[in-house]
Motif scaffolding. Structure first.
Motif, PDB file in Angstrom:
ATOM      1  N   VAL A 193     -17.055  -3.955  14.293  1.00 45.19           N
ATOM      2  CA  VAL A 193     -17.465  -4.476  15.602  1.00 45.19           C
ATOM      3  C   VAL A 193     -16.627  -3.800  16.692  1.00 45.19           C
ATOM      4  N   THR A 194     -15.310  -3.742  16.458  1.00 48.34           N
ATOM      5  CA  THR A 194     -14.410  -3.137  17.450  1.00 48.34           C
ATOM      6  C   THR A 194     -14.726  -1.652  17.635  1.00 48.34           C
ATOM      7  N   LEU A 235      -9.977   1.115   7.597  1.00 43.59           N
ATOM      8  CA  LEU A 235      -9.017   0.147   8.124  1.00 43.59           C
ATOM      9  C   LEU A 235      -8.805  -1.008   7.141  1.00 43.59           C
ATOM     10  N   ALA A 266      -6.624   0.183   4.425  1.00 45.67           N
ATOM     11  CA  ALA A 266      -5.225   0.223   4.892  1.00 45.67           C
ATOM     12  C   ALA A 266      -4.629  -1.186   4.911  1.00 45.67           C
ATOM     13  N   LEU A 267      -5.435  -2.148   5.377  1.00 47.21           N
ATOM     14  CA  LEU A 267      -4.949  -3.538   5.413  1.00 47.21           C
ATOM     15  C   LEU A 267      -4.767  -4.083   4.001  1.00 47.21           C
ATOM     16  N   ALA A 316      -1.574  -2.611   2.760  1.00 43.80           N
ATOM     17  CA  ALA A 316      -0.445  -3.222   3.473  1.00 43.80           C
ATOM     18  C   ALA A 316      -0.213  -4.649   2.983  1.00 43.80           C
ATOM     19  N   GLN A 328       1.475  -4.553  -0.432  1.00 39.65           N
ATOM     20  CA  GLN A 328       2.893  -4.171  -0.372  1.00 39.65           C
ATOM     21  C   GLN A 328       3.750  -5.260   0.272  1.00 39.65           C
ATOM     22  N   LEU A 329       3.210  -5.886   1.314  1.00 43.23           N
ATOM     23  CA  LEU A 329       4.027  -6.846   2.071  1.00 43.23           C
ATOM     24  C   LEU A 329       4.012  -8.261   1.497  1.00 43.23           C
ATOM     25  N   ARG A 364       2.583  -8.285  -3.711  1.00 41.00           N
ATOM     26  CA  ARG A 364       3.524  -7.741  -4.693  1.00 41.00           C
ATOM     27  C   ARG A 364       4.672  -8.737  -4.923  1.00 41.00           C
ATOM     28  N   ARG A 365       5.128  -9.313  -3.784  1.00 38.16           N
ATOM     29  CA  ARG A 365       6.237 -10.278  -3.890  1.00 38.16           C
ATOM     30  C   ARG A 365       5.770 -11.579  -4.545  1.00 38.16           C
ATOM     31  N   ALA A 376      -6.168 -15.723  12.242  1.00 34.27           N
ATOM     32  CA  ALA A 376      -5.814 -14.551  13.069  1.00 34.27           C
ATOM     33  C   ALA A 376      -7.068 -13.922  13.670  1.00 34.27           C
ATOM     34  N   ARG A 406       2.217   1.406 -10.568  1.00 37.32           N
ATOM     35  CA  ARG A 406       2.129   0.994  -9.156  1.00 37.32           C
ATOM     36  C   ARG A 406       1.086   1.795  -8.400  1.00 37.32           C
TER      37      ARG A 406
END
Lengths: 291, 387
Positions: free
Chosen positions: A49-50, A67, A70-71, A74, A77-78, A81-82, A105, A181
């Motif tokens: 849309v953007t 995108l 990529a998200l 991300a 990883q952020l 994984r934890r 969000a 990984r």
């Protein structure tokens, strides 16, 4: 009538299958049912849309998919994984929280008002007795192409072999020199990309809403579980199966009595319960023998 | 994970969110005021504050923003004159997001923080009914400016409406359809208090006149598509489709009706300004329907609105907001106080014989409007032309 039912199932099943395959791939390699997986569909749709205010729709859609990938990487990883380091159950509960946060969000950024990707209204045409709009035909074609590409990648490429090796036995794959990984990152990228394609297709059919992906949670989980969690082919077959059962149930009319359309999510759930009762290992799964 | 990768991942997340938010702000419609609102009377001192809970975001935002415009116009007009109790009038507007939970939270904020005696709102019956129940429990006056469920008759003695309820809409629509010569109709409405009420009242009157309802589909709001519901209607082979939808859901329904070829048959749209402004013009061209009369051009209110916002009415709902503020102000003046119970007692008295911009506002013992004028319209070149 039958042709229309099949056509409806093809359209609906195509969007479910793209999500179910991603879900089952992640589960297969990490034994983790990611509830937040649906949000990649929403993020892909909103990114398109953007971008559609800058680029033509196909370019915007491609950017939206990139995108979302990529998200996806991300977020793995952020966050995941934890969470996975603490165990699959924690990760699953955490993924539900991530899903809620992503929806909030999106709502914060774009508002609750549905957002559209520019498109031209087109009349449906009759194909073998079924009414389909050109955009629905494109949706089915793109989905089948994406599924075929994913299948080929998993079946015939070195990456596919590594994915299957990690899915079969992560420890053995590791000692055999497979970079686990990297394989997991590739799986997340494929899963997020497929989900984004599904979300963009859905938004192109109507509009993007913050609950676009989450609304498909039940049929997607039904398809992935019925197909046998971890089985890509099973997920694809079950997705079209769930969609066909939905179409038949909604079209059925016995003496003027029919299933209300707003019960559609429940149909997938009934399908899931029946499958768990009669074939708990899934369509293509093998029953485990306990000695 | 190496620090570079972590930073890169965080950057990706941040960049994506920033891009989205930046784009959203660019999408916000710019204010097109062409004439300033009337200046307030300088002799007024002090402020009387009322509250309003409207869907400023969400699927019905187009209607909510138009309701807000009506409120803004009424407040400016009152303050340019003698104000309320010799004070300036203000209306604190809160966003309901078109959702029940947010509606009640917004009302709670108005009640506890702004301590308003009167709350105007909402739009969807599914939100207005709990809103008025909440206000009644807190002994506050509620004025409904957009909902039409007959359940609103039961919300309590302090609750009122400036819009006619479903039984009147259903009667008008069913009679119009029968007189147009249709004998077999199919109805599409949202699955909520509003939609079921409209579907029931149209069905009852249409059948009483001798017509038949081939199919009724009640859709769940917020779905990505409504093709199954529409297929059920088209499969019934009616003479005409009767639809009542709103906001972006309505736009989706209208687009899909066009794509499925359903618009080749007559489509009658109940409350057409609820969905036509949000729809693709191609999907709604030639459609007929009805709406409340405030959308008819040529009135003083219409020129006031046009002068201020530089365009024609977007929906029919600004007038109800305007009338609600005027009614509340008159009632407060009549009561001589901002005590909610005294305001509620004064409303029927001032409403009797008061001609609002949406017609006579007289209310019955249940606090509901006694008469509601309606108009028939047709969409031509993407705009609704009312007769």
């Amino acid at each position: 009538m039958t042709a229309q039912l099949i056509a409806d199932a093809l359209v609906r099943g195509s969007t479910i299958a793209l999500l179910a395959v991603g879900l089952t791939l992640v589960y297969g390699t990490m034994r983790f049912a990611n509830v937040a997986h649906m949000e990649f569909a929403t993020l892909g749709a909103y990114a398109t849309v953007t971008m559609s205010s800058v680029f033509i729709v196909p370019v915007a859609a491609a950017t939206g998919v990139l995108l979302a990938i990529a998200l996806g990487l991300a977020s793995y990883q952020l966050v995941f994984r934890r969470l996975l380091a603490k165990g699959e159950t924690s990760a699953m509960i955490g993924s539900l929280a991530v899903s809620i946060v992503v929806q909030a969000a999106v709502q914060l950024c774009y508002g609750t008002r549905p957002r559209e990707i520019p498109r031209e209204l087109e009349r449906a045409t009759s194909i073998l007795g079924a009414e389909l709009t050109p955009s629905q035909i494109r949706l089915v074609a793109v989905s089948l192409a994406a599924l075929a590409l994913t299948g080929a990648l998993l079946r015939w490429t070195p990456l596919g072999k590594k994915v299957r090796a990690v899915a079969a036995d992560p420890a053995l794959a590791r000692v055999s020199g497979v970079a686990e990984r990297r394989v997991i990152a590739a799986v997340w990228a494929i899963a997020a990309g497929l989900a984004a394609v599904s979300g963009i297709e859905l938004a192109l059919q109507s509009s993007a809403t913050p609950a676009l992906g989450f609304g498909l949670l039940l049929p997607v989980f039904s398809a992935a579980i019925v197909g046998g969690l971890g089985s890509v082919a099973g997920a694809v077959i079950a997705s079209y199966g769930v969609a066909l059962v939905e179409s038949i149930a909604l079209a059925a009319d016995v003496d003027g009595v029919s299933v209300p359309v707003n019960y559609r999510p429940a149909i997938g759930f009934v399908f899931l319960i029946l499958a768990l009762v009669f074939r708990p290992q899934g369509l293509l799964g093998v029953r485990a023998r306990h000695v | 994970m190496r620090p570079f990768r972590r930073r890169f991942a965080a950057l990706l997340l941040l960049a994506s969110l920033t891009a989205g938010c930046a784009e959203t702000k660019a999408e916000e419609p710019a204010s097109k005021n062409t004439a300033p609102l009337p200046s307030p009377n300088p002799s007024l001192s002090g402020t009387v504050t009322l509250g309003a809970v409207l869907p400023l975001t969400g699927t019905s935002a187009t209607v909510g923003k138009d309701q807000q415009r009506g409120i803004e116009l009424a407040v400016a007009k009152i303050n340019a004159g003698k104000g309320v109790l010799g004070k300036r009038l203000a209306v604190a507007v809160e966003d309901s997001q078109g959702q029940t939970t947010a509606t009640i939270s917004a009302a709670r904020k108005l009640v506890t923080t702004a301590k308003v005696p009167v709350v105007i709102g909402e739009y969807s019956s599914g939100n207005t009914i709990p809103l008025q129940q909440y206000l009644q429990q807190n002994s506050l006056v509620g004025i409904n400016v957009g909902s039409s469920s007959i359940e609103l008759r039961k919300t309590g003695s302090l609750q009122f409406s400036t819009i006619g309820l479903d039984d009147k809409v259903g009667e008008f629509s069913a009679n119009t359809l029968f007189e147009k010569g249709y004998r077999k109709i199919a109805i599409l409405a949202p699955n909520n208090a509003y939609g079921t009420g409209i579907a029931r009242s149209v069905t009852d009157v249409f059948k009483k006149r001798g017509g038949g309802v081939a199919a009724t589909a009640l859709y769940t709001e917020g779905q990505p598509d409504y093709r199954q519901e529409l297929k059920r209607l088209s499969g019934a082979g009616p003479d005409a489709y009767v639809v009542t939808t709103y906001g972006k859901d309505g736009a989706t329904v209208n687009a899909e009706m066009f794509e499925q070829g359903m618009t080749k048959k007559p489509v009658f749209d109940i409350y057409m300004t609820q969905d036509v402004p949000d729809s693709d013009p191609k999907a709604v061209e030639g459609r007929t329907g009805m709406d409340v009369k405030s959308s008819v051009s040529g009135s003083d209110y219409e020129s006031y609105y046009r002068r201020t916002y530089g365009g024609a009415f977007i929906t029919s709902f600004s007038g109800f907001g305007y009338d609600a503020v005027q009614l509340a102000a008159l009632a407060i003046d009549k009561a001589g106080t901002t005590d909610p119970k005294k305001i509620a007692a004064a409303i029927p008295e001032v409403a009797r014989g008061y001609q609002g911009v949406t017609g006579p506002l007289a209310v019955g013992p249940d606090g509901q409007r006694l008469a509601q004028p309606y108009s028939l319209g047709t969409v031509r070149s993407g705009r609704i032309e009312f007769r």
